[in-house]
Design a protein around this motif. Structure first.
Motif, PDB file in Angstrom:
ATOM      1  N   ARG A 254       0.822  -1.206   0.000  1.00  0.00           N
ATOM      2  CA  ARG A 254       0.000   0.000   0.000  1.00  0.00           C
ATOM      3  C   ARG A 254       0.859   1.261   0.000  1.00  0.00           C
ATOM      4  NH1 ARG A 254      -2.331   3.599  -1.017  1.00  0.00           N
ATOM      5  NH2 ARG A 254      -4.325   4.444  -0.342  1.00  0.00           N
ATOM      6  N   ILE A 255       1.933   1.264   0.817  1.00  0.00           N
ATOM      7  CA  ILE A 255       2.696   2.514   0.922  1.00  0.00           C
ATOM      8  C   ILE A 255       3.600   2.738  -0.298  1.00  0.00           C
ATOM      9  CG2 ILE A 255       2.551   2.545   3.444  1.00  0.00           C
ATOM     10  CD1 ILE A 255       5.559   2.118   3.541  1.00  0.00           C
ATOM     11  N   LYS A 256       3.793   1.669  -1.093  1.00  0.00           N
ATOM     12  CA  LYS A 256       4.559   1.860  -2.338  1.00  0.00           C
ATOM     13  C   LYS A 256       3.846   2.810  -3.295  1.00  0.00           C
ATOM     14  CE  LYS A 256       6.785  -2.634  -2.450  1.00  0.00           C
ATOM     15  NZ  LYS A 256       6.538  -4.023  -2.896  1.00  0.00           N
ATOM     16  N   VAL A 257       2.520   2.879  -3.181  1.00  0.00           N
ATOM     17  CA  VAL A 257       1.778   3.739  -4.126  1.00  0.00           C
ATOM     18  C   VAL A 257       1.328   5.060  -3.513  1.00  0.00           C
ATOM     19  CG1 VAL A 257       1.050   1.880  -5.649  1.00  0.00           C
ATOM     20  CG2 VAL A 257      -0.394   2.480  -3.707  1.00  0.00           C
ATOM     21  N   LEU A 258       1.791   5.371  -2.313  1.00  0.00           N
ATOM     22  CA  LEU A 258       1.484   6.696  -1.757  1.00  0.00           C
ATOM     23  C   LEU A 258       2.340   7.716  -2.488  1.00  0.00           C
ATOM     24  CD1 LEU A 258       1.392   6.000   2.104  1.00  0.00           C
ATOM     25  CD2 LEU A 258      -0.560   6.442   0.599  1.00  0.00           C
ATOM     26  N   ARG A 259       1.735   8.863  -2.796  1.00  0.00           N
ATOM     27  CA  ARG A 259       2.488   9.899  -3.507  1.00  0.00           C
ATOM     28  C   ARG A 259       3.008  10.926  -2.508  1.00  0.00           C
ATOM     29  NH1 ARG A 259      -0.767   7.917  -7.283  1.00  0.00           N
ATOM     30  NH2 ARG A 259       0.164   7.863  -9.359  1.00  0.00           N
ATOM     31  N   VAL A 260       4.333  11.054  -2.486  1.00  0.00           N
ATOM     32  CA  VAL A 260       4.975  11.997  -1.573  1.00  0.00           C
ATOM     33  C   VAL A 260       5.493  13.166  -2.402  1.00  0.00           C
ATOM     34  CG1 VAL A 260       6.703  12.256   0.256  1.00  0.00           C
ATOM     35  CG2 VAL A 260       5.834   9.982  -0.324  1.00  0.00           C
ATOM     36  N   GLY A 261       5.240  14.388  -1.985  1.00  0.00           N
ATOM     37  CA  GLY A 261       5.802  15.513  -2.724  1.00  0.00           C
ATOM     38  C   GLY A 261       5.001  16.779  -2.557  1.00  0.00           C
TER      39      GLY A 261
ATOM     40  N   THR B  56      -1.300  14.518  -4.246  1.00  0.00           N
ATOM     41  CA  THR B  56      -0.323  14.203  -3.195  1.00  0.00           C
ATOM     42  C   THR B  56      -0.990  13.644  -1.939  1.00  0.00           C
ATOM     43  OG1 THR B  56       1.269  15.806  -4.002  1.00  0.00           O
ATOM     44  CG2 THR B  56       1.402  15.250  -1.662  1.00  0.00           C
ATOM     45  N   ASP B  57      -0.414  12.523  -1.451  1.00  0.00           N
ATOM     46  CA  ASP B  57      -0.919  11.910  -0.217  1.00  0.00           C
ATOM     47  C   ASP B  57      -0.117  12.378   0.991  1.00  0.00           C
ATOM     48  OD1 ASP B  57      -2.820  10.050  -1.465  1.00  0.00           O
ATOM     49  OD2 ASP B  57      -1.027   9.109  -2.298  1.00  0.00           O
ATOM     50  N   ILE B  58       1.202  12.521   0.827  1.00  0.00           N
ATOM     51  CA  ILE B  58       2.075  12.922   1.930  1.00  0.00           C
ATOM     52  C   ILE B  58       2.815  14.172   1.485  1.00  0.00           C
ATOM     53  CG2 ILE B  58       4.043  12.254   3.378  1.00  0.00           C
ATOM     54  CD1 ILE B  58       3.148   9.406   3.229  1.00  0.00           C
TER      55      ILE B  58
END
Ligand code: NAP
Ligand code: MG
Length: 476
Positions: free
Chosen positions: A312-319, A326-328
Motif C-alpha cells: 500500500r505505501i509503495k503507491v502513496l504519492r509523496v511531494g 499528493t498523499d504525503i
C-alpha cells in the motif's frame, strides 16, 4: 506505479506581504517593530512577514479582551452571540478554497486534506457551537452556567485552523473573550481568520491574536488576566505550563502528545484495516497527536498485514502538497524533520527492521518518506516516544490481554483503534484501553459533537461536544 499528470491547485491564497497583530478588532504593528518570516516548508520560500508580539502587545490584547467581556460579549444574550458564530462559519465557507491553499502553503499538508478536512471541519465547529449558544441552559441541566471571563489559548502547527476553531468556538459560544497565539510556523491562516472576524462584525476585543514563538506563548499563558488557560502542544511544554500555573486559581485544559496503538485482530477485515492504519499514521505526514503510530497486530495475521502495508505505501504519492494527487506533503519545519530523522536512526540502531518504498523526494523543502518498522519491541524508543512524522512501529501480540497490556504500556493516552469483527471485543477494549478516544474499525474520525482529550501525559479536559463547552463555563 501509474504516473499521474500534475494537478496543481491554483486558487489565489490572497496573502499579504506582512501581517500585523490583531488586537481590539484592528491590525496593529507590534510595539517592538519586529517581524519574523513564515516560510513554505514545501520549497523553503518566504511567504510573508509576521509580527513578533512582546509583553506590551500581550498586555494590550488582554486589556481589549477584558473590556470586550465587561462591556459587550459577556453580557450579550446567547441567541445574539449565535448569530456571529453562524456568520463566521458562513464567511469561512465562502472563502474555503482560498483558506485551504493558504493552510497548505504555510503548513505543508496536502491541499486535498486542507480542502476536504481542515477547512470544512473548522466551519463545522463554528456551526455546531452556534447551535449551542442559545441553548446553554441544556449544557448542565439544573445548574446555572456562566462564562469564565477572558481566556488565554496557545495552539500548535499541525492543524492551525482546526485547532483555532476547537479553541475559539466553544469559548465564544459560552460568552468568554479570547487572546490566542498560533504556532510560529503557521500564523498566516490565523491572521487571515481575523479578516473573517472583522467581516462578521464581531465586536472589537472579543478575539485577539498575538503571534510569535514560545516566549510570546509563555507571556500569554502566564498573564494575570485570564481566568482559564487552554493549550495544545507537546507534553514537555505542557509540564512547564502546569508548573508555572500551580497555586493560581486559573482553570486549565491541556491537550498534549500521544503514542496511540492501532490493534488489529485476526478476524478483522484486513484490507479495511490496512486503509485505516495508513490513514492513522500517514495522514498529515503523521503530524497528528492521536496518530496511530504503533500497530499492534495479532500474530496469526502479522505477516499478511505487513505485506499488505508494504504494497500500500509503495503507491502513496509523496511531494508537492499543492498537487491534488499528493498523499504525503511536506514536514512542517526543518526542526521537526531533524527530530523524525534522529528517531528513525535510533530505530535501526536498536535493531528494528525498516522499510521505505523507493520514492524521489523534491530537492528543496522538508520531506520524509513513509516508513514502517517491523520487529519492534516495547523497549525501543520508536515504540515509546512520539515521532510526529510518517513512521509506523509494528509490534505483535497473541491474546486480548496482551494487546491491552501493550497498548496501555505508554505514558500517553490520547487515542486507540480496534479492528475486529466481534462487537463484544470492541466493547471490552473500549473500556480497558486507557485512551480518551477509541475508534472501532475506523481511525481519525472527528466530529464537533464528540469530546476529544487525553488520559495520563496526553493531558486533561475535553474539546468538542457538551463536555468541551463545560470546560469554558462557570457552574453555580
Ligand atoms: P510546542 O513547543 O509544545 O508548541 C505548541 C505551542 O506552544 C506553539 O504555539 C509554541 O510556540 C508554544 N510554546 C512553546 N514554548 C512555550 C512555552 N514555554 N510557553 C507557552 N507556549 C509555548 O510543540 P512544537 O515545538 O511545535 O512541537 C514539539 C513536539 O510537540 C512535536 O514533536 C510533537 O511531539 C508535539 N506536538 C503535539 C501536538 C498535539 O496536538 N498534541 C501538536 C504539535 C506538536 P512556537 O510554535 O512558536 O514554538
Ligand atoms: Mg510556514
Amino acid at each position: 506505479m501509474w504516473e499521474f499528470d500534475p494537478s496543481p491547485e491554483t486558487a489565489d491564497p490572497k496573502l499579504k506581504r506582512r501581517y500585523d497583530l490583531f488586537i481590539n478588532g484592528a491590525f496593529v504593528a507590534p510595539k517592538s517593530g519586529k517581524y519574523f518570516d513564515s516560510i513554505n516548508p514545501a520549497n523553503e520560500q518566504k511567504l510573508a512577514e509576521i509580527a513578533l508580539a512582546g509583553r506590551e502587545d500581550v498586555d494590550a490584547a488582554y486589556a481589549a479582551a477584558q473590556r470586550a467581556f465587561d462591556t459587550t460579549w459577556g453580557r450579550m444574550p446567547g441567541r445574539e452571540r449565535a448569530k456571529y458564530l453562524y456568520r463566521i462559519a458562513r464567511l469561512l465557507q465562502d472563502r474555503a478554497r482560498e483558506f485551504a491553499v493558504a493552510e497548505t502553503l504555510d503548513g505543508g499538508k496536502p491541499v486535498k486534506e486542507s480542502r476536504d478536512f481542515d477547512v470544512p471541519m473548522c466551519a463545522a465547529h463554528f456551526f455546531y457551537h452556534a447551535g449551542w449558544a442559545d441553548k446553554l441552559e441544556y449544557v448542565a441541566p439544573g445548574r446555572r452556567v456562566a462564562p469564565l471571563g477572558v481566556v488565554g489559548q496557545v495552539i500548535p502547527w499541525n492543524f492551525p485552523l482546526l485547532m483555532l476553531a476547537w479553541k475559539l468556538a466553544p469559548a465564544l459560544a459560552m460568552g468568554n473573550t479570547v487572546v490566542l497565539k498560533p504556532a510560529e510556523t503557521t500564523s498566516i491562516t490565523c491572521l487571515k481568520f481575523a479578516e473573517i472576524l472583522q467581516d462578521a462584525g464581531l465586536p472589537p476585543g472579543v478575539v485577539n491574536f498575538v503571534t510569535g514563538a514560545g516566549e510570546t506563548g509563555a507571556a500569554v499563558l502566564n498573564h494575570p488576566v485570564p481566568a482559564k488557560i487552554a493549550f495544545t502542544g507537546s507534553t514537555e511544554v505542557g509540564k512547564i505550563i502546569m508548573r508555572s500555573l500551580a497555586g493560581t486559581e486559573k482553570k486549565m485544559t491541556l491537550e498534549l502528545g500521544g503514542k496511540a496503538a492501532n490493534i488489529v485482530f485476526d478476524d478483522a477485515p484486513l484490507d479495511q484495516a490496512v486503509e485505516g492504519i495508513v490513514n492513522g499514521i500517514f495522514f498529515n505526514q503523521g503530524h497528528v497527536c492521536c496518530a496511530g503510530s504503533r500497530l499492534l497486530v495479532h500474530e496469526p495475521v502479522a505477516a499478511a498485514v505487513l505485506a499488505k502495508l508494504k504494497n500500500r505505501i509503495k503507491v502513496l504519492r509523496v511531494g508537492d502538497p499543492m498537487d491534488k494527487n499528493t498523499d504525503i506533503g511536506a514536514i512542517n519545519s526543518q526542526a521537526q524533520l531533524q527530530r523524525i530523522q534522529e528517531l528513525v536512526k535510533s530505530g535501526t540502531k536498536e535493531g528494528a527492521e525498516m522499510f521505505q518504498p523507493a520514492c524521489r523526494l523534491p530537492a528543496k523543502g522538508f520531506y520524509f518518506p513513509p516508513t514502517i518498522f517491523s520487529g519492534v519491541s516495547m523497549s525501543h524508543r520508536i515504540a515509546r516516544e512520539e515521532i510526529f512524522g510518517p513512521v509506523l512501529s509494528i509490534l505483535t501480540f497473541r491474546t486480548v490481554d496482551e494487546a491491552i497490556e501493550k497498548a496501555n504500556n505508554t505514558a500517553y493516552g490520547l487515542s486507540a483503534g480496534v479492528w475486529t469483527d466481534k462487537g463484544s471485543r470492541i466493547l471490552k477494549m473500549s473500556v480497558e484501553l486507557k485512551a480518551g478516544v477509541v475508534w472501532a474499525n475506523t481511525y481519525n474520525k472527528f466530529d464537533p459533537t464528540s469530546p476529544f482529550g487525553g488520559y495520563k501525559e496526553s493531558g486533561f479536559g475535553r474539546e468538542g461536544g457538551r463536555q468541551g463547552l463545560l470546560d469554558y463555563a462557570k457552574l453555580t
